[in-house]
Write a protein that holds these residues in place. Structure first.
Motif, short mmCIF file in Angstrom:
data_model
loop_
_atom_site.label_atom_id
_atom_site.label_comp_id
_atom_site.label_asym_id
_atom_site.label_seq_id
_atom_site.Cartn_x
_atom_site.Cartn_y
_atom_site.Cartn_z
N SER A 90 -10.23 10.30 -3.32
CA SER A 90 -8.93 10.95 -3.24
C SER A 90 -8.08 10.57 -4.44
CB SER A 90 -8.20 10.53 -1.95
OG SER A 90 -7.85 9.17 -2.02
N ASP A 104 -4.00 9.59 -5.25
CA ASP A 104 -2.67 9.33 -4.70
C ASP A 104 -1.69 9.26 -5.85
OD1 ASP A 104 -2.99 9.17 -1.88
OD2 ASP A 104 -4.02 7.25 -2.11
N LYS A 139 3.77 8.10 3.78
CA LYS A 139 2.59 7.86 2.94
C LYS A 139 2.83 8.44 1.55
CE LYS A 139 -0.93 10.85 3.27
NZ LYS A 139 -0.64 11.91 2.30
N LEU A 140 2.01 8.05 0.63
CA LEU A 140 2.08 8.62 -0.71
C LEU A 140 1.51 10.03 -0.70
CD1 LEU A 140 0.82 5.76 -3.07
CD2 LEU A 140 3.12 6.73 -2.96
N GLY A 146 -0.93 12.71 -1.78
CA GLY A 146 -2.29 12.57 -2.29
C GLY A 146 -3.19 13.56 -1.62
N THR A 200 -1.84 18.19 -6.80
CA THR A 200 -1.06 17.57 -5.73
C THR A 200 0.43 17.58 -6.08
OG1 THR A 200 -2.90 16.10 -5.24
CG2 THR A 200 -0.74 15.43 -4.43
N THR A 206 -9.70 5.69 -3.87
CA THR A 206 -8.61 6.52 -4.37
C THR A 206 -8.28 6.19 -5.80
OG1 THR A 206 -6.49 7.51 -3.80
CG2 THR A 206 -6.59 5.13 -3.72
N ALA A 250 -5.38 6.22 -8.42
CA ALA A 250 -3.93 6.20 -8.33
C ALA A 250 -3.28 6.65 -9.63
CB ALA A 250 -3.45 4.80 -7.97
N HIS A 295 -0.78 1.84 0.79
CA HIS A 295 0.11 2.52 -0.15
C HIS A 295 1.23 1.63 -0.67
CE1 HIS A 295 -1.27 6.87 0.99
NE2 HIS A 295 -2.25 6.09 0.56
#
Lengths: 247, 247
Positions: free
Chosen positions: B13, B15, B47-48, B50, B66, B112, B114, B149
């Motif tokens: 993912s 974020d 949440k962030l 993402g 995103t 993830t 970032a 997060h």
DNA sequence: ATAGTTAGCGTATTTTTTACGTTAACTTTG
DNA sequence: CAAAGTTAACGTAAAAAATACGCTAACTAT
């Protein structure tokens, strides 16, 4: 948040740009690959040390595992610096065939987490690496590499240069005790510029973490230099005061 | 190179830590999550922003997608800064349930990538974000977040601070034209320290990339300040000469 | 008209960087 | 065994950058 309704997720790997310093050269440890290309003829080339992560493995641990398997070294300076995930990054037919052959799987896409590592080359770990089919190659003479490993090395070098200007990491590439001239040469080679030895000495000695030993060089045809060592505790204590070089 | 002989690879993912600056505060854009927890009661948390990447999607593109989906903005400052892949990073029951519920899959592990992003908050993009269930939250008042997060934000902030000291990126958080005082406040808030306005002005104006406009502030109860804009071309030209602040 | 406020310029001091000279201590060479 | 060659190690002067302040200018609100 939408999830791709596909069966296949990208594989994740770690790649390590392992730097070493010897005979006044900055070197990287590369894996020698010898395999049969699509046209049937034998191909010899190089790639970065790396591996797929196992399903429950931390990325950092996968990187240090790779490093240890290759050099026998533990507790080594190791830093993630970027990830590379372009879908087209594995496009070369040779690379795709090699991946499928060595893994026994149809690898469709690999996202890689890139680390760089600094190690002090010794006979022991060098022999270890050579037995694992690796070779130390001068950073100036890196041949064309598999995948996008050229890019990864170039990127790793940039990170190394930037960090060297701001944190005392040069010591990681040297033996426990070293002379100032060696440290300066290391800075010069990595940063790619000449430094004034008098000013370098002043600057580096101003940082309290350089501890002079009683031992001097011996057998050299000139005034022998004192050995020094890096004291991490002192560095941690004075951290705020000593931020960065501006060479 | 050995490959795990497993069916399941970690999901990947992205974020995004999206920073904004308004009313003299550094803010992050967070997604408000409202869902049913394992005990059956409604949970509200944050949440962030993402998303999972799609199978053929570049990581950088997934991040900008995103960002665009959330704010309507394109061509925004966006930088990868770390990846988080600890196997245990998704350990909270609430988070696991939420992931499985929203994706409709058994998600076992997520690595993830970032990113942090700098945007100039406007009414347009702010309304856009709010409609997408997002909220601008003062960095000082970020509540407990889903997954890891909190760590990601803390890490992203550090990267922002470091970069702000070395590259002219503050402008990304401001409108096209701004006054020096706004820029200084931005530096103060992000770096978390007071700066002398006279010295700040000198330092920032020494960099050639600050272009003074003819327009002044109006309607303020004090001497009106001139507006400035950041000229990226000039910056690129003089790059070597102007490296880093040492506040 | 006066008070309150921020803008914007300037100067003196300290600290850091840069540039470069000189002596010291060792080995090799003739 | 003296001289030559080499790098170590210390130092000084000048330039540049960072820091610490003082002061006037230009606007609005009262």
């Amino acid at each position: 948040m939408n999830v791709p309704g596909r069966e296949i997720n990208p594989h994740i790997s770690v790649d390590c740009v392992i730097f070493g310093f010897s005979t006044n050269q900055l070197k990287v440890l590369l894996i020698k690959r010898a395999h049969t290309g699509p046209s049937g003829k034998r191909i010899k080339d190089h790639k970065l040390p790396g591996d797929f992560i196992t399903i429950n493995e931390d990325l950092d641990l996968a990187a240090s595992r790779t490093l240890e398997e290759l050099t026998g070294l533990k507790d080594i300076y190791l830093q993630q610096f970027a990830f590379f995930g372009r879908p087209g990054r594995i496009s070369n037919r040779v690379d795709i065939d090699w991946l499928n052959a060595t893994t026994g799987h149809e690898i469709q896409r690999v996202v890689t987490a890139a680390y760089y590592s600094l190690i002090n080359i010794t006979e022991t770990n060098s022999d270890f690496a050579i037995k694992n089919n690796a070779a130390w190659i001068d950073i100036q003479q890196v041949p064309d590499l598999a995948f996008d490993h050229d890019t990864i090395i170039a990127n790793g070098l940039k990170h190394l240069q930037k960090t060297l200007r701001n944190e005392p990491i040069g010591f990681e590439l040297l033996p426990e005790k070293f002379i100032i001239r060696e440290l300066q040469s290391l800075y010069e080679v990595i940063l790619g510029c000449a430094l004034d030895n008098r000013n370098f000495r002043k600057k580096i000695l101003k940082s309290k973490y350089m501890v002079q030993l009683e031992e001097k060089q011996s057998g050299v045809a000139h005034k022998p230099a004192y050995y020094y060592r890096f004291d991490r505790n002192i560095y941690e204590k004075h951290k705020k005061e000593s931020l960065g070089f501006n060479f």
